[in-house]
Design a protein around this motif. Structure first.
Motif, PDB file in Angstrom:
ATOM      1  N   VAL A 220       0.822  -1.218   0.000  1.00  0.00           N
ATOM      2  CA  VAL A 220       0.000   0.000   0.000  1.00  0.00           C
ATOM      3  C   VAL A 220       0.856   1.269   0.000  1.00  0.00           C
ATOM      4  CG1 VAL A 220      -1.626   1.381   1.362  1.00  0.00           C
ATOM      5  CG2 VAL A 220      -2.076  -1.050   0.955  1.00  0.00           C
ATOM      6  N   PRO A 221       1.890   1.393   0.860  1.00  0.00           N
ATOM      7  CA  PRO A 221       2.691   2.620   0.847  1.00  0.00           C
ATOM      8  C   PRO A 221       3.325   2.906  -0.510  1.00  0.00           C
ATOM      9  CG  PRO A 221       3.104   1.377   2.856  1.00  0.00           C
ATOM     10  CD  PRO A 221       2.291   0.496   1.977  1.00  0.00           C
ATOM     11  N   ALA A 222       3.848   1.876  -1.181  1.00  0.00           N
ATOM     12  CA  ALA A 222       4.451   2.077  -2.496  1.00  0.00           C
ATOM     13  C   ALA A 222       3.397   2.538  -3.502  1.00  0.00           C
ATOM     14  CB  ALA A 222       5.114   0.793  -2.986  1.00  0.00           C
ATOM     15  N   ALA A 223       2.202   1.948  -3.435  1.00  0.00           N
ATOM     16  CA  ALA A 223       1.128   2.337  -4.344  1.00  0.00           C
ATOM     17  C   ALA A 223       0.692   3.774  -4.085  1.00  0.00           C
ATOM     18  CB  ALA A 223      -0.053   1.380  -4.199  1.00  0.00           C
ATOM     19  N   GLN A 224       0.590   4.143  -2.831  1.00  0.00           N
ATOM     20  CA  GLN A 224       0.178   5.507  -2.477  1.00  0.00           C
ATOM     21  C   GLN A 224       1.208   6.534  -2.915  1.00  0.00           C
ATOM     22  OE1 GLN A 224      -0.421   5.084   1.765  1.00  0.00           O
ATOM     23  NE2 GLN A 224      -2.613   4.688   1.536  1.00  0.00           N
ATOM     24  N   ALA A 225       2.481   6.137  -2.912  1.00  0.00           N
ATOM     25  CA  ALA A 225       3.564   7.059  -3.270  1.00  0.00           C
ATOM     26  C   ALA A 225       3.863   7.058  -4.763  1.00  0.00           C
ATOM     27  CB  ALA A 225       4.825   6.696  -2.493  1.00  0.00           C
ATOM     28  N   GLY A 226       3.118   6.256  -5.541  1.00  0.00           N
ATOM     29  CA  GLY A 226       3.377   6.183  -6.976  1.00  0.00           C
ATOM     30  C   GLY A 226       4.623   5.402  -7.318  1.00  0.00           C
ATOM     31  N   ARG A 227       5.038   4.514  -6.426  1.00  0.00           N
ATOM     32  CA  ARG A 227       6.238   3.700  -6.640  1.00  0.00           C
ATOM     33  C   ARG A 227       5.868   2.229  -6.824  1.00  0.00           C
ATOM     34  NH1 ARG A 227       8.663   2.801  -2.701  1.00  0.00           N
ATOM     35  NH2 ARG A 227       7.504   3.776  -0.987  1.00  0.00           N
ATOM     36  N   PHE A 228       4.782   1.978  -7.540  1.00  0.00           N
ATOM     37  CA  PHE A 228       4.276   0.617  -7.670  1.00  0.00           C
ATOM     38  C   PHE A 228       3.933   0.329  -9.126  1.00  0.00           C
ATOM     39  CE2 PHE A 228       0.620  -2.295  -7.880  1.00  0.00           C
ATOM     40  CZ  PHE A 228       1.130  -3.390  -7.204  1.00  0.00           C
ATOM     41  N   HIS A 229       4.370  -0.843  -9.600  1.00  0.00           N
ATOM     42  CA  HIS A 229       4.022  -1.312 -10.939  1.00  0.00           C
ATOM     43  C   HIS A 229       3.173  -2.576 -10.797  1.00  0.00           C
ATOM     44  CE1 HIS A 229       6.757   1.529 -12.719  1.00  0.00           C
ATOM     45  NE2 HIS A 229       7.826   0.975 -12.152  1.00  0.00           N
ATOM     46  N   LEU A 230       2.007  -2.581 -11.397  1.00  0.00           N
ATOM     47  CA  LEU A 230       1.162  -3.770 -11.340  1.00  0.00           C
ATOM     48  C   LEU A 230       1.777  -4.882 -12.181  1.00  0.00           C
ATOM     49  CD1 LEU A 230      -1.487  -5.145 -10.458  1.00  0.00           C
ATOM     50  CD2 LEU A 230      -2.507  -4.273 -12.572  1.00  0.00           C
TER      51      LEU A 230
END
Length: 280
Positions: free
Chosen positions: A208-218
């Motif tokens: 969740v933190p990575a996704a919230q920070a825009g540091r996440f690739h699906l």
């Protein structure tokens, strides 16, 4: 894990970016985060692999023939696509400094994706699953310096599958590159890859933190894990709505058979999207 670069008549590799043969521990935390789509972890391991490729296979940045990096997927990209992108970014930067054209990622099109966890499957189950899937190279790679990127080599079955799809091609050179290669005694365990994948990320909520920070690739692995997880609803509540939509669109694009394997997960995704529409 070991570090090798073996040259044959046509195959140069494998290249192992993580040099643990000297006793240094393998970074399972970064590896696990990379497998779940953490952008910082992907970049860190991509840089290590790029360093190894540039050192051991310098023709990739000095030769006129462009690099091509084939990656097998249907709709939602695997983690090794993002790893390959990070590697290619480095190779292209080095080539640009020399006035050479950049390379590209090439899709090896899969005609289906099952909902099984490949990493947790036995050798026989892996072979049976891959035998049911068709793999077709989406565009020619003739005359290029081909680099097959993967994260970890356990049995080599996935590598052989991709190389089989490339058999009719005539690249100038062919390299296989890995973040890590399992020693034979470690590779003998059918679940070693699953253990590495979940070494530090034991819950989808940890992303969740990575996704919230825009540091996440699906990735397709994360999508499959999320759709099967009882934590999917609290995950969807906390992440950007764009990611919820991306997950839904990715599942739809992967196909009806794929979605049928996750009836509860798909229902949760639809409900999350409908709540947003009502809220707007």
């Amino acid at each position: 894990m070991n570090s090798t670069c073996v040259t044959t008549a046509r195959l140069i590799g494998p290249v192992d970016a993580v040099r643990t043969s000297d006793g240094a521990p393998f970074d399972t935390d970064t590896y696990s985060r990379m497998k779940h789509g953490d952008a910082d972890a992907i970049r860190a391991l991509g840089d290590l692999l790029a360093d190894a490729l540039i050192e051991q296979c310098p023709h990739l940045i000095t030769d006129d023939a462009v690099p091509t990096l084939p990656v097998a997927y249907l709709a939602v990209r695997p983690s090794c696509w993002f790893l390959a992108y990070a590697v290619l970014d480095r190779l292209n930067a080095e080539r640009a400094n020399r006035g050479l054209p950049g390379g590209r990622i090439v899709q090896v099109h899969k005609d289906s994706v099952t909902h099984t966890d490949y990493a947790a499957s036995t050798q026989a189950e892996r072979e049976a699953e891959l035998a049911r899937i068709g793999f077709v190279l989406a565009e020619p790679i003739d005359g290029t310096n081909c680099v097959v990127i993967d994260d970890v080599r356990v049995t080599g079955l996935a590598e052989r599958t991709v190389l089989t799809a490339l058999e009719a091609s005539e690249p100038k050179s062919l390299v296989t590159g890995y973040v890590a290669i399992c020693e034979p005694e470690l590779a003998a365990s059918p679940h070693v890859e699953s253990a590495l994948n979940h070494a530090s990320i034991t819950s989808i909520l940890q992303m969740v933190p990575a996704a919230q920070a825009g540091r996440f690739h699906l990735t397709i692995r994360f999508l499959k894990r999320a759709l099967a997880s009882p934590e999917l609803e609290p995950f969807l509540v906390q992440v950007p709505q764009a990611l919820v939509q991306e997950m839904y669109d990715g599942a739809v694009a992967t196909g009806e058979i794929f979605m049928a394997g996750y009836p509860e997960g798909m229902a949760t995704l639809r409900a999350a999207l409908e709540r947003e529409v009502v809220h707007v």
